[in-house]
Design a protein around this motif. Structure first.
Motif, PDB file in Angstrom:
ATOM      1  N   TYR A 147      -7.839   0.900  -6.467  1.00 43.59           N
ATOM      2  CA  TYR A 147      -7.232   0.757  -5.139  1.00 43.59           C
ATOM      3  C   TYR A 147      -7.750   1.833  -4.182  1.00 43.59           C
ATOM      4  N   ILE A 148      -7.773   3.087  -4.663  1.00 39.34           N
ATOM      5  CA  ILE A 148      -8.228   4.187  -3.809  1.00 39.34           C
ATOM      6  C   ILE A 148      -9.690   3.994  -3.409  1.00 39.34           C
ATOM      7  N   GLU A 149     -10.540   3.647  -4.355  1.00 37.84           N
ATOM      8  CA  GLU A 149     -11.958   3.494  -4.048  1.00 37.84           C
ATOM      9  C   GLU A 149     -12.191   2.308  -3.117  1.00 37.84           C
ATOM     10  N   TYR A 150     -11.427   1.233  -3.280  1.00 34.55           N
ATOM     11  CA  TYR A 150     -11.522   0.103  -2.352  1.00 34.55           C
ATOM     12  C   TYR A 150     -11.146   0.539  -0.937  1.00 34.55           C
ATOM     13  N   GLU A 158      -9.867  10.504   1.888  1.00 36.01           N
ATOM     14  CA  GLU A 158      -9.051  11.154   0.859  1.00 36.01           C
ATOM     15  C   GLU A 158      -7.863  11.879   1.491  1.00 36.01           C
ATOM     16  N   ALA A 159      -8.068  12.428   2.671  1.00 35.24           N
ATOM     17  CA  ALA A 159      -6.985  13.125   3.369  1.00 35.24           C
ATOM     18  C   ALA A 159      -5.818  12.173   3.650  1.00 35.24           C
ATOM     19  N   ASP A 160      -6.119  10.900   3.930  1.00 32.97           N
ATOM     20  CA  ASP A 160      -5.058   9.917   4.154  1.00 32.97           C
ATOM     21  C   ASP A 160      -4.171   9.792   2.925  1.00 32.97           C
ATOM     22  N   PHE A 161      -4.787   9.792   1.749  1.00 35.02           N
ATOM     23  CA  PHE A 161      -4.030   9.630   0.516  1.00 35.02           C
ATOM     24  C   PHE A 161      -3.266  10.896   0.146  1.00 35.02           C
TER      25      PHE A 161
END
Length: 276
Positions: A147-150, A158-161
């Protein structure tokens, strides 16, 4: 047994929220990892992971028979937990909704039997590292990674996550679904057992005789992605891994990462004892 090193720290700055625990008695040592709650149930003012960790600690402390084998040991703990739920009138609620059942893993050492017992996904070091991780965790961690890589391919950063872990939100249905496999009789790689008070399948435990000549045993929760024979090296690896991969989807690959200023991706406990 002698305590040589011990360290306990939660994933947040509030120690009252830490769901790991440890205990050393004359005959037994244990590191306990209360599972992150999958419901909003609070027992005695605590999340279910914290509650069960404290109850298992009390149960181990009360064991008087030094020669219990691994099955008798975990059955005693399971009985204690069941009685605690019964005393609080929680049995019906938990049987109706399995997501409300507290769960925990534990790494224990029996002085009398000179054995390490791994119940669930804790770990140990005695000349080499021993683990007991379950495939369903790997599966769900990989779904979060996917999910993260998509999302990164489609403009997220990455900062969003790190502000809000959308990957964790994405796997929540799977975290709830995995409860159906808890203590399941289905012949499936996704079936697993945890200490819960509702039965533990001994075929999922690991019993490890400590090799002759080994005089130190380390017990730890899975808050450490790698385990070494000393605390400094174990902590150093964790800190380097988190600095490189704070989202925990590349180097560690976990169901959760660091967000909102957390200290680590999970609670962690490290206990090293000198043995006879």
């Amino acid at each position: 047994m002698k305590i040589l090193e011990v360290f306990l720290e939660g994933k947040t700055a509030d120690p009252l929220l830490c769901e790991d625990a440890w205990i050393v008695t004359e005959h037994f040592a244990a590191v306990i990892d209360g599972a992150t709650a999958k419901s909003a149930l609070v027992i005695d003012g605590m999340a279910t992971g914290k509650f069960i960790a404290e109850q298992i600690k009390a149960a181990v402390e009360s064991v008087e028979n030094p020669d219990l084998d691994s099955e008798a040991f975990v059955r005693l703990i399971e009985s204690h937990l069941y009685e605690q739920y019964k005393a609080r009138g929680l049995l019906g609620e938990m049987q109706k909704d399995p997501n409300k059942i507290p769960a925990a893993s534990m790494a224990a050492y029996s002085r009398y039997r000179r054995q390490i017992w791994l119940f669930g996904d804790c770990q140990a070091f005695a000349g080499k590292r021993y683990t007991n991780f379950k495939p369903v965790d790997r599966l769900i961690s990989m779904v979060r990674k996917y999910y993260i890589e998509y999302a990164l391919l489609n403009g997220k950063t990455e900062a969003d996550f790190l502000d809000e872990d959308g990957g964790r939100s994405a796997i929540q249905p799977l975290l709830h679904m995995q409860q159906a496999f808890l203590n399941s009789e289905m012949d499936s790689p996704f079936s697993y057992s945890t200490i819960s008070g509702f039965g533990y399948k001994m075929e999922d435990a690991k019993v490890i005789p400590v090799p002759a000549g080994v005089q130190e045993v380390v017990l730890a929760s899975d808050g450490y992605p790698e385990l070494f024979p000393d605390l400094a090296a174990t902590e150093r690896y964790l800190k380097e891994a988190l600095a490189e991969d704070p989202l925990c989807y590349k180097k560690i690959i976990s169901t959760k990462g660091i967000e909102n200023g957390r200290i680590s991706f999970d609670d962690r406990c490290y206990l090293k004892i000198g043995i006879d």
